[in-house]
Design an enzyme around this catalytic site. Structure first.
Site, mmCIF file in Angstrom:
data_model
loop_
_atom_site.group_PDB
_atom_site.id
_atom_site.type_symbol
_atom_site.label_atom_id
_atom_site.label_comp_id
_atom_site.label_asym_id
_atom_site.label_seq_id
_atom_site.Cartn_x
_atom_site.Cartn_y
_atom_site.Cartn_z
ATOM 1 N N GLU A 157 48.864 29.933 42.131
ATOM 2 C CA GLU A 157 49.729 31.646 41.568
ATOM 3 C C GLU A 157 50.852 32.074 42.209
ATOM 4 O O GLU A 157 50.317 32.413 42.552
ATOM 5 C CB GLU A 157 48.121 32.398 40.992
ATOM 6 C CG GLU A 157 47.038 31.408 39.716
ATOM 7 C CD GLU A 157 45.892 31.636 40.071
ATOM 8 O OE1 GLU A 157 45.270 31.166 39.211
ATOM 9 O OE2 GLU A 157 45.531 33.343 40.322
ATOM 10 N N HIS B 15 38.589 41.661 44.105
ATOM 11 C CA HIS B 15 39.477 41.857 45.291
ATOM 12 C C HIS B 15 38.343 41.877 46.583
ATOM 13 O O HIS B 15 40.143 41.829 47.472
ATOM 14 C CB HIS B 15 40.326 42.318 44.257
ATOM 15 C CG HIS B 15 41.247 41.600 43.378
ATOM 16 N ND1 HIS B 15 40.560 42.590 42.461
ATOM 17 C CD2 HIS B 15 42.229 41.166 42.976
ATOM 18 C CE1 HIS B 15 41.026 42.272 41.440
ATOM 19 N NE2 HIS B 15 42.115 41.621 41.312
ATOM 20 N N GLN C 123 45.307 32.436 44.889
ATOM 21 C CA GLN C 123 45.293 34.371 45.002
ATOM 22 C C GLN C 123 44.566 35.107 45.252
ATOM 23 O O GLN C 123 44.986 35.745 46.519
ATOM 24 C CB GLN C 123 45.802 34.208 43.251
ATOM 25 C CG GLN C 123 46.493 35.970 43.971
ATOM 26 C CD GLN C 123 47.284 35.840 42.073
ATOM 27 O OE1 GLN C 123 46.729 36.827 41.666
ATOM 28 N NE2 GLN C 123 48.100 35.896 42.433
ATOM 29 N N PHE C 124 43.017 35.241 45.751
ATOM 30 C CA PHE C 124 42.076 35.675 46.317
ATOM 31 C C PHE C 124 41.038 34.788 46.517
ATOM 32 O O PHE C 124 40.789 33.965 45.571
ATOM 33 C CB PHE C 124 41.387 37.155 45.385
ATOM 34 C CG PHE C 124 42.893 38.428 45.852
ATOM 35 C CD1 PHE C 124 43.184 39.075 46.065
ATOM 36 C CD2 PHE C 124 43.676 38.179 44.531
ATOM 37 C CE1 PHE C 124 43.967 40.080 46.434
ATOM 38 C CE2 PHE C 124 44.792 39.058 44.299
ATOM 39 C CZ PHE C 124 44.843 40.276 45.263
ATOM 40 N N ALA C 125 39.943 34.917 47.100
ATOM 41 C CA ALA C 125 38.518 34.332 47.082
ATOM 42 C C ALA C 125 37.926 34.700 46.353
ATOM 43 O O ALA C 125 36.779 33.638 45.851
ATOM 44 C CB ALA C 125 38.461 34.454 48.867
ATOM 45 N N ASP C 126 38.068 35.656 45.474
ATOM 46 C CA ASP C 126 37.684 35.650 44.706
ATOM 47 C C ASP C 126 37.473 35.287 43.023
ATOM 48 O O ASP C 126 36.745 35.226 42.156
ATOM 49 C CB ASP C 126 37.682 37.313 43.983
ATOM 50 C CG ASP C 126 37.567 38.983 44.998
ATOM 51 O OD1 ASP C 126 36.330 39.266 45.071
ATOM 52 O OD2 ASP C 126 38.123 38.130 45.329
ATOM 53 N N TYR C 127 38.940 34.317 43.355
ATOM 54 C CA TYR C 127 38.949 33.545 41.721
ATOM 55 C C TYR C 127 38.682 32.245 42.457
ATOM 56 O O TYR C 127 38.831 31.498 41.612
ATOM 57 C CB TYR C 127 40.552 33.818 42.274
ATOM 58 C CG TYR C 127 40.872 35.247 41.652
ATOM 59 C CD1 TYR C 127 40.119 35.995 41.289
ATOM 60 C CD2 TYR C 127 42.297 36.133 41.612
ATOM 61 C CE1 TYR C 127 41.093 37.438 41.676
ATOM 62 C CE2 TYR C 127 42.661 36.683 41.601
ATOM 63 C CZ TYR C 127 41.931 38.008 40.774
ATOM 64 O OH TYR C 127 42.593 38.988 40.923
ATOM 65 N N ILE C 128 38.275 32.334 43.441
ATOM 66 C CA ILE C 128 37.667 30.624 43.791
ATOM 67 C C ILE C 128 36.584 29.712 43.164
ATOM 68 O O ILE C 128 36.707 28.788 42.584
ATOM 69 C CB ILE C 128 37.342 30.458 45.118
ATOM 70 C CG1 ILE C 128 37.679 29.030 46.001
ATOM 71 C CG2 ILE C 128 35.749 31.165 45.774
ATOM 72 C CD1 ILE C 128 38.278 28.613 47.677
ATOM 73 N N GLU D 131 41.836 28.256 38.254
ATOM 74 C CA GLU D 131 41.406 27.347 39.912
ATOM 75 C C GLU D 131 40.868 26.145 39.683
ATOM 76 O O GLU D 131 41.186 25.787 40.687
ATOM 77 C CB GLU D 131 40.627 28.372 40.254
ATOM 78 C CG GLU D 131 41.210 30.119 41.127
ATOM 79 C CD GLU D 131 41.215 30.821 39.428
ATOM 80 O OE1 GLU D 131 42.392 31.927 39.988
ATOM 81 O OE2 GLU D 131 41.099 30.738 38.608
#
Length: 334
Positions: free
Chosen positions: A26, A126, A79-84, A57
């Site tokens: 992204e 985040h 983009q952030f590990a929180d989005y994985i 994702e």
């Protein structure tokens, strides 16, 4: 170089050497990534090798699976590990299992890069540190650099590895080492010896920890941002501690850990993630199993709390020098 520049350089080194490597995620193409790790790559390598993906994702990881199965080498960014988490099913069920389920006929030569951790006022969505969710999955390798030198060398080694790598980048230290004192000026990487990053190709081997501070009284195990917090804490307390930067969690350099704990007789483990079922718990169990008769005190852990990462109370959550000091005093007193 700072860590962003080192990671960017690792991309360029490998993409110049291997035309099968593609980079996508992204906002990583024209924009160069939210943290600018992929800046300039699309301009040099073109839109067929560096391109933006939809905000999906699961789709990003699934596309990478298909590419890797057919011989392409995807180097993707979440983009952030929180989005994985939307891609977790694909990672667990496909990425980690493909080599096993095909009896080695297909491998998954892919790297999933993602910034993780707090300290940037990113709040609960985040700032997460989900590394233990991936160390638990057989078939994945998990890497966490803590310096620009290691970041470049480890990323190159990860790209060259035939197995899938989850590459966690501690975003709090992208621009400089962080000792945990949020009320002090930020120190740039330029003043740190590990910012000396060689040009061209070199690797830091996966599964090999680094003893970043030698000592005889206590072993401290850490990775990512917490390596710098641990170094600051033991120096401030004047403890003759040995600090080990794990660098990769899977494979784990258990031999270096054992050797150190057998020498010091005490062990403290630091992680930013919540306490329950974190990777520190696995490390604690391994130390207890392998070094029991050398231990002079129970293994101690310094971790985040078992709560969402708070925005307003960032530094109450972050396991900084104050909490490190308490833990160090406890493990040395026992």
């Amino acid at each position: 170089m700072n860590m962003i520049q080192a990671l960017n350089d690792a991309h360029k080194v490998m993409m110049r050497r291997d035309e099968d490597i593609v980079v996508f995620g992204e906002d990583i193409g024209f924009f160069g990534g939210v943290f600018r790790v992929t800046e300039g790559l699309q301009k040099e390598f073109g839109k067929q090798r560096v391109f933006d993906a939809p905000i999906s994702e699961g789709g990003i990881v699934a596309t990478a699976v298909g590419m890797a199965a057919y011989g392409i080498k995807p180097l993707i960014e979440i983009q952030f590990a929180d989005y994985i988490y939307p891609g977790y099913d694909q990672i667990v069920s496909e990425v980690a299992k493909m080599r096993y389920r095909t009896a080695g006929e297909w491998t998954m030569p892919m790297v999933i890069r993602t910034p993780y951790g707090g300290g940037i006022f990113g709040g609960q969505t985040h700032s997460q540190s989900p590394e233990s969710l991936f160390t638990h999955i057989a078939g994945l390798k998990v890497v966490v650099p803590s310096t620009p030198y290691d970041a470049k060398g480890l990323l190159i080694a990860a790209v060259e590895d035939p197995d899938p790598i989850i590459f966690f980048e501690p975003k709090r230290i992208y621009n400089g080492p962080f000792e945990g004192h949020h009320d002090r000026p930020v120190t740039p990487w330029a003043k740190h010896p590990a910012s000396e990053v060689p040009e061209g190709h070199y690797t830091v081997p996966l599964g090999k920890a680094a003893v970043v501070r030698e000592g005889n009284e206590l072993t401290v195990l850490a990775y990512g941002t917490m390596v710098h917090v641990a170094l600051a804490a033991v120096n401030e307390q004047g403890i003759d501690a040995e600090v080990i930067d794990l660098r990769s969690l899977v494979p784990l350099d258990i031999e270096t850990i054992e050797k150190s704990v057998e020498k010091t007789g005490r062990c403290l483990i630091a992680q930013e993630a919540p306490r329950t079922s974190g990777f520190a718990a696995e490390l604690s169990a391994l130390v207890q199993e392998r070094c029991f008769y050398h231990l002079e005190a129970p293994v101690e852990r310094v971790t985040g709390w078992d709560t969402p990462y708070p925005h307003a109370y960032e530094w109450a959550y972050f396991p900084g020098p104050k909490r490190m000091k308490t833990a160090l005093e406890k493990v040395m007193a026992d």
